[in-house]
Scaffold this motif. Structure first.
Motif, PDB file in Angstrom:
ATOM      1  N   GLU A  51      47.909  43.759  11.578  1.00 29.77           N
ATOM      2  CA  GLU A  51      49.232  44.342  11.780  1.00 29.77           C
ATOM      3  C   GLU A  51      49.868  43.862  13.071  1.00 29.77           C
ATOM      4  O   GLU A  51      51.036  43.519  13.121  1.00 29.77           O
ATOM      5  N   ASP A  52      49.068  43.816  14.150  1.00 34.14           N
ATOM      6  CA  ASP A  52      49.646  43.345  15.406  1.00 34.14           C
ATOM      7  C   ASP A  52      49.158  41.941  15.773  1.00 34.14           C
ATOM      8  O   ASP A  52      49.427  41.451  16.855  1.00 34.14           O
ATOM      9  N   GLU A  53      48.453  41.299  14.814  1.00 35.68           N
ATOM     10  CA  GLU A  53      48.029  39.906  14.976  1.00 35.68           C
ATOM     11  C   GLU A  53      47.280  39.696  16.294  1.00 35.68           C
ATOM     12  O   GLU A  53      47.477  38.720  17.001  1.00 35.68           O
ATOM     13  N   SER A  54      46.401  40.631  16.633  1.00 31.11           N
ATOM     14  CA  SER A  54      45.693  40.519  17.904  1.00 31.11           C
ATOM     15  C   SER A  54      44.555  39.520  17.823  1.00 31.11           C
ATOM     16  O   SER A  54      43.939  39.332  16.789  1.00 31.11           O
ATOM     17  N   MET A  55      44.293  38.904  18.942  1.00 35.38           N
ATOM     18  CA  MET A  55      43.158  37.992  19.052  1.00 35.38           C
ATOM     19  C   MET A  55      41.991  38.749  19.663  1.00 35.38           C
ATOM     20  O   MET A  55      42.082  39.259  20.772  1.00 35.38           O
ATOM     21  N   GLN A  56      40.916  38.820  18.910  1.00 33.71           N
ATOM     22  CA  GLN A  56      39.794  39.613  19.391  1.00 33.71           C
ATOM     23  C   GLN A  56      38.506  39.027  18.841  1.00 33.71           C
ATOM     24  O   GLN A  56      38.432  38.632  17.681  1.00 33.71           O
ATOM     25  N   SER A  57      37.496  38.969  19.692  1.00 34.83           N
ATOM     26  CA  SER A  57      36.197  38.537  19.200  1.00 34.83           C
ATOM     27  C   SER A  57      35.550  39.684  18.438  1.00 34.83           C
ATOM     28  O   SER A  57      35.996  40.836  18.509  1.00 34.83           O
ATOM     29  N   LEU A  58      34.489  39.371  17.710  1.00 39.25           N
ATOM     30  CA  LEU A  58      33.800  40.398  16.937  1.00 39.25           C
ATOM     31  C   LEU A  58      33.251  41.475  17.862  1.00 39.25           C
ATOM     32  O   LEU A  58      32.712  41.178  18.933  1.00 39.25           O
ATOM     33  N   ASP A  59      33.383  42.733  17.450  1.00 39.34           N
ATOM     34  CA  ASP A  59      32.844  43.823  18.254  1.00 39.34           C
ATOM     35  C   ASP A  59      31.322  43.834  18.142  1.00 39.34           C
ATOM     36  O   ASP A  59      30.727  43.151  17.300  1.00 39.34           O
ATOM     37  N   TRP A  60      30.687  44.632  19.013  1.00 37.81           N
ATOM     38  CA  TRP A  60      29.236  44.596  19.072  1.00 37.81           C
ATOM     39  C   TRP A  60      28.587  45.096  17.784  1.00 37.81           C
ATOM     40  O   TRP A  60      27.574  44.545  17.324  1.00 37.81           O
ATOM     41  N   ILE A  61      29.132  46.144  17.172  1.00 40.13           N
ATOM     42  CA  ILE A  61      28.536  46.676  15.947  1.00 40.13           C
ATOM     43  C   ILE A  61      28.511  45.602  14.862  1.00 40.13           C
ATOM     44  O   ILE A  61      27.521  45.440  14.143  1.00 40.13           O
ATOM     45  N   THR A  62      29.603  44.835  14.756  1.00 38.49           N
ATOM     46  CA  THR A  62      29.656  43.774  13.760  1.00 38.49           C
ATOM     47  C   THR A  62      28.667  42.660  14.102  1.00 38.49           C
ATOM     48  O   THR A  62      28.005  42.107  13.218  1.00 38.49           O
ATOM     49  N   ARG A  63      28.548  42.333  15.362  1.00 39.60           N
ATOM     50  CA  ARG A  63      27.607  41.271  15.758  1.00 39.60           C
ATOM     51  C   ARG A  63      26.173  41.666  15.421  1.00 39.60           C
ATOM     52  O   ARG A  63      25.401  40.854  14.905  1.00 39.60           O
ATOM     53  N   LEU A  64      25.814  42.904  15.722  1.00 44.46           N
ATOM     54  CA  LEU A  64      24.465  43.359  15.408  1.00 44.46           C
ATOM     55  C   LEU A  64      24.245  43.390  13.903  1.00 44.46           C
ATOM     56  O   LEU A  64      23.167  43.025  13.410  1.00 44.46           O
ATOM     57  N   LYS A  65      25.265  43.809  13.178  1.00 42.07           N
ATOM     58  CA  LYS A  65      25.188  43.828  11.714  1.00 42.07           C
ATOM     59  C   LYS A  65      24.941  42.425  11.154  1.00 42.07           C
ATOM     60  O   LYS A  65      24.131  42.227  10.240  1.00 42.07           O
ATOM     61  N   ILE A  66      25.617  41.446  11.714  1.00 38.98           N
ATOM     62  CA  ILE A  66      25.446  40.059  11.279  1.00 38.98           C
ATOM     63  C   ILE A  66      24.043  39.560  11.605  1.00 38.98           C
ATOM     64  O   ILE A  66      23.398  38.888  10.790  1.00 38.98           O
ATOM     65  N   ALA A  67      23.556  39.881  12.799  1.00 37.27           N
ATOM     66  CA  ALA A  67      22.211  39.447  13.193  1.00 37.27           C
ATOM     67  C   ALA A  67      21.159  40.028  12.249  1.00 37.27           C
ATOM     68  O   ALA A  67      20.231  39.322  11.819  1.00 37.27           O
ATOM     69  N   ILE A  68      21.300  41.298  11.916  1.00 34.42           N
ATOM     70  CA  ILE A  68      20.334  41.938  11.016  1.00 34.42           C
ATOM     71  C   ILE A  68      20.406  41.313   9.632  1.00 34.42           C
ATOM     72  O   ILE A  68      19.373  41.034   9.000  1.00 34.42           O
ATOM     73  N   GLY A  69      21.628  41.061   9.139  1.00 33.71           N
ATOM     74  CA  GLY A  69      21.784  40.464   7.816  1.00 33.71           C
ATOM     75  C   GLY A  69      21.147  39.088   7.723  1.00 33.71           C
ATOM     76  O   GLY A  69      20.456  38.759   6.749  1.00 33.71           O
ATOM     77  N   ALA A  70      21.377  38.266   8.740  1.00 30.34           N
ATOM     78  CA  ALA A  70      20.780  36.923   8.743  1.00 30.34           C
ATOM     79  C   ALA A  70      19.263  37.006   8.837  1.00 30.34           C
ATOM     80  O   ALA A  70      18.538  36.229   8.199  1.00 30.34           O
ATOM     81  N   ALA A  71      18.759  37.958   9.635  1.00 31.86           N
ATOM     82  CA  ALA A  71      17.309  38.130   9.757  1.00 31.86           C
ATOM     83  C   ALA A  71      16.698  38.583   8.431  1.00 31.86           C
ATOM     84  O   ALA A  71      15.584  38.169   8.076  1.00 31.86           O
ATOM     85  N   GLU A  72      17.417  39.422   7.701  1.00 32.28           N
ATOM     86  CA  GLU A  72      16.926  39.853   6.382  1.00 32.28           C
ATOM     87  C   GLU A  72      16.780  38.655   5.440  1.00 32.28           C
ATOM     88  O   GLU A  72      15.794  38.543   4.707  1.00 32.28           O
ATOM     89  N   ALA A  73      17.763  37.761   5.472  1.00 32.72           N
ATOM     90  CA  ALA A  73      17.712  36.586   4.598  1.00 32.72           C
ATOM     91  C   ALA A  73      16.520  35.696   4.948  1.00 32.72           C
ATOM     92  O   ALA A  73      15.771  35.254   4.063  1.00 32.72           O
ATOM     93  N   LEU A  74      16.334  35.434   6.226  1.00 35.09           N
ATOM     94  CA  LEU A  74      15.231  34.566   6.635  1.00 35.09           C
ATOM     95  C   LEU A  74      13.881  35.245   6.411  1.00 35.09           C
ATOM     96  O   LEU A  74      12.905  34.582   6.051  1.00 35.09           O
TER      97      LEU A  74
END
Length: 895
Positions: free
Chosen positions: A611-634
């Motif tokens: 909506e406001d077209e903000s530039m933002q890096s991924l928040d910490w909860i999302t980063r941890l979620k991604i790390a866990i997901g990739a670890a599950e795959a491996l």
């Protein structure tokens, strides 16, 4: 009535004061109005932060004014619009029109580009310039030396190159100069000695060479001096002892030589001294510690210091940690005059040549590491609880030096050795009676293992003969799976699998060509290492990704291998294969489900608020979620597939994200069964034909799960630091970056990780602990010894329970410690970071707050052996349970 008049008058006065204040805060200059608007446009700032129709002095975030003119601008923490995000650059030319500007703060705001020379000529009133973590490159302009009013200059954590401008020495008002974590070269300018008001100078983590210039001792206001991680040479100048206000001195990771100057004893306000990992030689003067009455931390490790330890070491009232490990100190420990403070300190005297008997008072110390010396005699049980004593010449205790080693050491010095308390000469540190008692058992074991060895040799000979005889006989099963070899190739090439179940729907070439507009460049996503990826829209409106594999350009074997992988795996953590097209002989098409958020590399800084077209890096909860997901795959590939599968291309580009940022791992074309798979029996492994060592896209020389773990460790560091691209490369620059970054990860110091944490990551105290935990997991994965890296299932468990990693007193930890002789999985897992390493290619040893060396090495039962630490042996081999103990550990977890 009179009271009412007073109230009315007071209200009127307050009203006029507010009006006057509002008038003063209104921007009066039309030139500055125009300059701010152009700055808003060039930086791509959002209307929410800098509304175009509002007064900047009153309504623009980060803008401060005085008397109707702009005095301070801070864009730190602000977000860009979509257009600004697509083209970030150092575009701040309009600042030249803000003649009264005193502060410009862009910390953490992406400004790729070089600092213009006009900064030093047009911003004469500037007092604070903060450009840390802005991706600034190029040289430090010499014109900055003209900013005579400058008090704080932060240019750290950028990509600055070239020599440090000597003109910076003209900044006599400067209090803080931070140029750390760049790529600066050359020497330290001698002019820096003229900065009489300088309180903090940080030039660490650069490539600065030469010597510490003369005159530094005259900067009497200096409180922090950090020159670590450079290439400084010669000796440490004694005049540094004149820095009477110094609180922190860090000269580690350089190439200093010579003895420590006696003059350093004059640093009476020194709180911490680190002179580790250099080439210092000579002895410490007996009075070295006598003048350092304020010392709290002393690190002199990994040098060539010798002689006796000065007795003054016990007299430092505020001492918290002293580490003089990995030197050549010799002699007996000075007698301990115990005081209330020294007993709370942590001592690391390991890996020296200290000898003699141990004073009974060591049991009163907090933690003491005396391993790797030549102490003899007996120690009490109380002392053993507080001290690490392996690799000495002590009686009864396990893991001591050999009798021959101890005898040689003591005889060379003309000293008497107790022969481990034996009544007569012996070749064993254990009682003679025990040796006689076990001699028969030893003979039996020798006979058994000798017979087994003979059988193995015979089996190997038979197998080799069978191979030679059957070399020309084709394997019938292989013939069914392989087609004719291409011209000039002596090896057969796999055909498409005859069984197509599990490979999705069958598409026609015409369908897929139409979906991609005849594979037009506009639909090309990227050129992959196993085929070109195109975005396509099927007739029913479904968006898909189509991989076009031209077998004349790409390896057929990789393509077939990927199909076989898709037939075997059944896990939601992998990109779904929707279908295929095998119509053409030399062109194969694979259809995958489209991932709306692309790969991790492209979505890391994607806007999260459309909506406001903000530039933002991924928040910490999302980063941890991604790390866990990739670890599950491996973890699925490594532990639930039979045989275990190795991905071999773990990087941010292989981690894809769906519309909810759930991980879907792709890039399976390089995957294969693990080399030396242990699931088959011995005869099967011997009969297996030798395979050519094939280098993976990420530099793998073999298919080994430990390689996936290493690459995943780099991905975790990318999530913590925000430095993308680390996992895609393995060049010298990346290796140096890793070495530097890992030095900031300690199992005992949470605050250290903030120095490498992504500046755009905003976390509270609990989340900071999770960031810390992920960094620790990353370090364990990046152990240079493959056999010492954790199994992926343990990595997954650590990421799913990050607070258990850093909170060792958790109930689960306590339960495991009580129910088993081994420590809890997380204590054992990360306890190994206290270990030291003798490997030449290990991460440089760091000293944690408990005073023990840590090199990032994590033990694993996969090595099949014990790896004893020189600093904390009790946690060695507990890092991961041996195979016999895994079931017990998991049973405890279930309860």
């Amino acid at each position: 009535m009179e009271a009412k008049r007073v109230l009315v008058l007071a209200a009127l006065v307050l009203f006029f004061i507010q009006c006057a204040a509002a008038q003063r805060s209104t921007l009066n200059s039309s030139v500055e109005w125009s300059a701010l608007r152009r700055l808003r446009s060039s930086l791509g700032l959002r209307a929410r932060d800098w509304p175009i129709k509002a007064d900047p002095c009153r309504n623009w975030t980060g803008v401060e004014c005085r008397d109707g003119q702009v005095t301070a601008i801070s864009v730190s923490g602000l977000r860009r619009t979509r257009v600004g995000r697509m083209n970030p650059r150092f575009a701040v030319d309009t600042l030249a029109n803000l003649t009264l500007l005193e502060t410009f703060n862009a910390s953490g705001f992406l400004l790729p580009g070089s600092i213009p020379e006009w900064f030093g000529f047009r911003l004469q009133g500037l007092q604070v310039l903060d450009l840390r973590s802005c991706a600034v490159n190029g040289a430090v302009p010499s014109s900055l030396g003209n900013l005579s009013r400058l008090t704080h200059l932060y240019l750290n954590h950028n990509n600055l190159t070239g020599n440090i401008a000597s003109s910076l020495g003209q900044l006599t008002e400067l209090s803080v100069l931070d140029l750390s974590r760049n790529f600066l070269t050359g020497s330290i300018p001698a002019s820096f000695s003229m900065m009489s008001n300088l309180s903090m100078l940080d030039l660490s983590s650069n490539y600065i060479s030469g010597t510490v210039p003369a005159g530094f001792g005259s900067v009497s206001s200096l409180r922090v001096l950090n020159l670590s991680y450079n290439s400084l040479t010669a000796s440490i100048p004694g005049e540094l002892g004149n820095l009477s206000q110094l609180v922190e001195l860090d000269l580690s990771k350089n190439s200093f030589s010579g003895a420590l100057p006696v003059e350093l004893g004059g640093l009476r306000s020194l709180k911490g001294m680190r002179i580790g990992s250099n080439s210092l030689e000579g002895q410490l003067p007996e009075g070295f510690f006598s003048g350092l009455s304020q010392l709290e931390v002393v690190v002199l490790s990994q040098n060539k210091l010798d002689g006796r330890i000065p007795s003054g070491v016990w007299s430092l009232p505020g001492l918290r940690l002293i580490d003089i490990s990995a030197n050549n100190f010799t002699g007996e420990l000075p007698s301990v005059g115990l005081n209330g403070n020294v007993t709370r300190a942590i001592f690391n005297f390991s890996d020296n040549m200290l000898y003699g008997s141990l004073n009974s008072s060591i049991r009163f110390f907090n933690l003491t590491d005396l391993s790797g010396n030549y102490f003899q005699g007996k120690v009490s049980d109380d002392s053993q609880r507080n001290a690490t004593l392996d690799r000495n010449c002590l009686q009864v205790l396990p893991d001591q030096r050999s009798l021959a080693d101890c005898r040689l050491f003591y005889s060379e010095r003309g000293l008497q050795f107790d022969d481990f308390g034996a009544s007569g000469p012996t070749d064993s540190p254990f009682p003679v009676s025990a040796s006689k008692k076990n001699r028969r058992r030893v003979y039996i074991l020798i006979g058994v293992f000798g017979g087994l060895a003979l059988i193995v040799v015979m089996v190997v000979i038979v197998v080799l003969l069978l191979r030679k005889c059957n070399k020309s006989i084709p394997d019938q099963r292989s013939i069914a799976d392989k087609g004719p070899a291409p011209d000039g190739d002596g090896q057969t090439v796999p055909k498409e699998p005859s069984e197509l179940s599990g490979l999705g729907d069958v598409f026609s070439y015409e369908q897929l060509a139409h979906a991609t507009s005849e594979f037009s460049e506009s639909n090309l996503i990227k050129h992959g290492h196993s085929g070109d990826l195109y975005r396509g829209i099927l007739e029913n409106g479904t968006i898909v990704v189509i991989k076009r594999v031209d077998l004349r350009s790409f390896d057929r074997e990789s393509y077939i291998r990927e199909l076989e992988i898709f037939r075997k795996i059944s896990n939601t953590r992998f990109v779904p294969l929707l279908g295929h097209c095998f119509e053409h002989e030399n062109e194969k098409l694979l259809v995958y489900k489209y991932m709306p958020n692309g790969d991790l590399a492209s979505s890391f800084y994607r806007a999260t608020d459309l909506e406001d077209e903000s530039m933002q890096s991924l928040d910490w909860i999302t980063r941890l979620k991604i790390a866990i997901g990739a670890a599950e795959a491996l973890s699925y590939l490594h532990h639930e597939c039979n045989p275990p599968l190795v991905h071999r291309d773990v990087q941010v580009g292989s981690i894809l994200l769906d519309d909810k940022f759930e991980v879907r791992v792709g890039s399976l074309s390089e995957s294969r069964a693990q080399d030396g798979d242990s699931h088959g029996n011995v005869i099967t492994r011997l009969l297996r034909k030798p395979q050519t060592s094939e280098q993976g896209t990420s530099g793998s020389s073999s298919a080994n799960c430990a390689y996936d773990v290493f690459c995943f460790g780099k991905v975790l560091l990318e999530l913590v630091t925000g430095k993308l691209g680390i996992s895609k490369s393995d060049d010298a620059t990346i290796r140096e970056w890793l070495e530097h970054t890992l030095s900031y990860i300690s199992v005992h110091d949470k605050e250290l990780v903030t120095k490498i944490m992504d500046p755009s990551l905003i976390v509270d105290e609990d989340f900071l602990e999770e960031v810390w935990a992920m960094a620790i997991v990353a370090r364990s994965c990046l152990n240079p010894r493959p056999s010492k890296r954790p199994l992926m299932r343990y990595v997954l468990k650590a990421l799913e329970n990050p607070l258990k990693v850093v909170r060792e007193d958790s109930s689960s930890s306590a339960r495991l410690q009580t129910a088993s002789s081994r420590k809890s999985w997380n204590v054992a897992f990360f306890g190994s970071l206290r270990h030291s390493s003798s490997d030449s290619n290990t991460v440089p040893t760091q000293i944690n707050s408990n005073g023990f060396k840590q090199s990032g090495r994590v033990g694993s039962h996969s090595s099949g052996g014990n790896d004893y630490s020189s600093s904390h042996k009790r946690l060695s081999s507990e890092i991961f349970p041996e195979p016999i103990a895994i079931t017990d550990m998991e049973r405890l977890d279930e309860h």
